[in-house]
Design a protein around this motif. Structure first.
Motif, PDB file in Angstrom:
ATOM      1  N   ALA A  77      81.053  45.069 -24.057  1.00  0.00           N
ATOM      2  CA  ALA A  77      81.276  45.568 -22.711  1.00  0.00           C
ATOM      3  C   ALA A  77      82.490  44.844 -22.144  1.00  0.00           C
ATOM      4  CB  ALA A  77      80.053  45.308 -21.826  1.00  0.00           C
ATOM      5  N   ILE A  78      83.319  45.586 -21.428  1.00  0.00           N
ATOM      6  CA  ILE A  78      84.502  45.004 -20.797  1.00  0.00           C
ATOM      7  C   ILE A  78      84.370  45.160 -19.287  1.00  0.00           C
ATOM      8  CG2 ILE A  78      87.009  45.055 -20.609  1.00  0.00           C
ATOM      9  CD1 ILE A  78      85.970  44.314 -23.389  1.00  0.00           C
ATOM     10  N   GLY A  79      84.520  44.064 -18.615  1.00  0.00           N
ATOM     11  CA  GLY A  79      84.434  44.084 -17.155  1.00  0.00           C
ATOM     12  C   GLY A  79      85.752  43.690 -16.531  1.00  0.00           C
ATOM     13  N   TRP A  80      86.020  44.259 -15.380  1.00  0.00           N
ATOM     14  CA  TRP A  80      87.150  43.819 -14.546  1.00  0.00           C
ATOM     15  C   TRP A  80      86.582  43.116 -13.319  1.00  0.00           C
ATOM     16  CZ3 TRP A  80      92.208  43.563 -15.568  1.00  0.00           C
ATOM     17  CH2 TRP A  80      92.722  44.350 -16.596  1.00  0.00           C
ATOM     18  N   PHE A  81      87.169  41.986 -13.022  1.00  0.00           N
ATOM     19  CA  PHE A  81      86.747  41.170 -11.889  1.00  0.00           C
ATOM     20  C   PHE A  81      87.950  40.904 -10.999  1.00  0.00           C
ATOM     21  CE2 PHE A  81      82.492  39.933 -13.329  1.00  0.00           C
ATOM     22  CZ  PHE A  81      82.554  40.313 -14.663  1.00  0.00           C
ATOM     23  N   ARG A  82      87.663  40.603  -9.776  1.00  0.00           N
ATOM     24  CA  ARG A  82      88.738  40.320  -8.824  1.00  0.00           C
ATOM     25  C   ARG A  82      88.355  39.107  -7.992  1.00  0.00           C
ATOM     26  NH1 ARG A  82      89.804  44.991  -4.713  1.00  0.00           N
ATOM     27  NH2 ARG A  82      87.923  44.218  -3.674  1.00  0.00           N
ATOM     28  N   GLN A  83      89.335  38.250  -7.765  1.00  0.00           N
ATOM     29  CA  GLN A  83      89.131  37.131  -6.863  1.00  0.00           C
ATOM     30  C   GLN A  83      90.180  37.205  -5.764  1.00  0.00           C
ATOM     31  OE1 GLN A  83      88.904  33.179  -8.592  1.00  0.00           O
ATOM     32  NE2 GLN A  83      87.770  32.457  -6.808  1.00  0.00           N
ATOM     33  N   ALA A  84      89.731  37.558  -4.588  1.00  0.00           N
ATOM     34  CA  ALA A  84      90.614  37.623  -3.429  1.00  0.00           C
ATOM     35  C   ALA A  84      90.828  36.219  -2.880  1.00  0.00           C
ATOM     36  CB  ALA A  84      90.010  38.529  -2.361  1.00  0.00           C
ATOM     37  N   PRO A  85      91.922  36.002  -2.162  1.00  0.00           N
ATOM     38  CA  PRO A  85      92.195  34.670  -1.601  1.00  0.00           C
ATOM     39  C   PRO A  85      91.039  34.176  -0.747  1.00  0.00           C
ATOM     40  CG  PRO A  85      94.114  36.077  -1.383  1.00  0.00           C
ATOM     41  CD  PRO A  85      93.000  36.955  -1.869  1.00  0.00           C
ATOM     42  N   GLY A  86      90.551  32.986  -1.071  1.00  0.00           N
ATOM     43  CA  GLY A  86      89.491  32.380  -0.287  1.00  0.00           C
ATOM     44  C   GLY A  86      88.112  32.946  -0.512  1.00  0.00           C
ATOM     45  N   LYS A  87      87.966  33.819  -1.509  1.00  0.00           N
ATOM     46  CA  LYS A  87      86.668  34.447  -1.752  1.00  0.00           C
ATOM     47  C   LYS A  87      86.191  34.193  -3.172  1.00  0.00           C
ATOM     48  CE  LYS A  87      87.131  38.148   1.660  1.00  0.00           C
ATOM     49  NZ  LYS A  87      87.011  39.612   1.905  1.00  0.00           N
ATOM     50  N   GLU A  88      84.907  34.458  -3.388  1.00  0.00           N
ATOM     51  CA  GLU A  88      84.336  34.330  -4.718  1.00  0.00           C
ATOM     52  C   GLU A  88      84.813  35.491  -5.602  1.00  0.00           C
ATOM     53  OE1 GLU A  88      82.594  30.863  -3.969  1.00  0.00           O
ATOM     54  OE2 GLU A  88      82.228  31.892  -5.867  1.00  0.00           O
ATOM     55  N   ARG A  89      84.835  35.239  -6.877  1.00  0.00           N
ATOM     56  CA  ARG A  89      85.174  36.300  -7.806  1.00  0.00           C
ATOM     57  C   ARG A  89      84.061  37.358  -7.803  1.00  0.00           C
ATOM     58  NH1 ARG A  89      86.928  34.147 -13.470  1.00  0.00           N
ATOM     59  NH2 ARG A  89      84.720  33.618 -13.633  1.00  0.00           N
ATOM     60  N   GLU A  90      84.449  38.619  -7.873  1.00  0.00           N
ATOM     61  CA  GLU A  90      83.481  39.708  -7.842  1.00  0.00           C
ATOM     62  C   GLU A  90      83.751  40.698  -8.964  1.00  0.00           C
ATOM     63  OE1 GLU A  90      83.883  42.203  -4.377  1.00  0.00           O
ATOM     64  OE2 GLU A  90      86.079  42.195  -4.480  1.00  0.00           O
ATOM     65  N   GLY A  91      82.680  41.266  -9.461  1.00  0.00           N
ATOM     66  CA  GLY A  91      82.820  42.298 -10.476  1.00  0.00           C
ATOM     67  C   GLY A  91      83.116  43.626  -9.830  1.00  0.00           C
ATOM     68  N   ILE A  92      84.090  44.376 -10.368  1.00  0.00           N
ATOM     69  CA  ILE A  92      84.478  45.628  -9.750  1.00  0.00           C
ATOM     70  C   ILE A  92      84.328  46.830 -10.669  1.00  0.00           C
ATOM     71  CG2 ILE A  92      86.008  44.539  -8.084  1.00  0.00           C
ATOM     72  CD1 ILE A  92      88.368  45.314  -9.840  1.00  0.00           C
ATOM     73  N   SER A  93      84.353  46.625 -11.968  1.00  0.00           N
ATOM     74  CA  SER A  93      84.217  47.756 -12.869  1.00  0.00           C
ATOM     75  C   SER A  93      83.779  47.266 -14.240  1.00  0.00           C
ATOM     76  CB  SER A  93      85.544  48.520 -12.995  1.00  0.00           C
ATOM     77  OG  SER A  93      85.392  49.674 -13.796  1.00  0.00           O
ATOM     78  N   CYS A  94      83.081  48.144 -14.961  1.00  0.00           N
ATOM     79  CA  CYS A  94      82.602  47.766 -16.286  1.00  0.00           C
ATOM     80  C   CYS A  94      82.561  48.983 -17.196  1.00  0.00           C
ATOM     81  CB  CYS A  94      81.212  47.142 -16.172  1.00  0.00           C
ATOM     82  SG  CYS A  94      80.640  46.320 -17.668  1.00  0.00           S
ATOM     83  N   LEU A  95      82.870  48.760 -18.464  1.00  0.00           N
ATOM     84  CA  LEU A  95      82.868  49.798 -19.482  1.00  0.00           C
ATOM     85  C   LEU A  95      81.993  49.310 -20.625  1.00  0.00           C
ATOM     86  CD1 LEU A  95      84.293  52.433 -20.690  1.00  0.00           C
ATOM     87  CD2 LEU A  95      85.937  50.848 -21.682  1.00  0.00           C
TER      88      LEU A  95
END
Length: 129
Positions: A33-51
């Motif tokens: 499985a491949i996931g895309w995650f994002r970490q915005a400035p000052g925020k926790e990393r979050e999962g945004i999409s998965c295949l």
């Protein structure tokens, strides 16, 4: 050696598009499985999409549905994240990750990221006018 390398980030105006790439080496991305995650400035990393690996099913965090599309090119051993209608709040460092994951369907849950074994170094996306 297992490695994931992201690319395609950059500066884009609101409403614009970017396509991120996640190139794998040392293993076949379609076995994981491949996931895309994002970490915005000052925020926790979050999962945004998965295949998912075997079935190629796709899942998105609600705020990304209709704007982001995850896809895979098996021949290139690369997974993509097409991002359209970008907003300033999409700014952040984007990471791809691979793993034998059972939580792809709930990629947005914080605990899901701990199922991912391999991580890329991240690519910066800045949405600003």
């Amino acid at each position: 050696q297992v490695q994931l390398v992201e690319s395609g980030g950059g500066l884009v105006q609101p409403g614009g598009s970017l396509r991120l790439s996640c190139a794998g080496s040392g293993f076949s991305l379609d076995a994981y499985a491949i996931g895309w995650f994002r970490q915005a400035p000052g925020k926790e990393r979050e999962g945004i999409s998965c295949l998912t690996g075997r079935d190629g099913l796709t899942y998105y965090k609600d705020s990304m549905k209709g704007r982001f599309t995850i896809s895979r090119d098996t021949a290139k051993n690369t997974v993509y994240l097409q991002m359209n209608s970008l907003k300033p709040e999409d700014t952040g460092i984007y990471y791809c990750a691979a793993g034998q994951v059972i939580g792809c369907i709930t990629i947005w849950k914080p605990e899901t990221e701990y199922q991912f074994e391999y991580w890329g170094q991240g690519t910066q996306v800045t949405v600003s006018s």
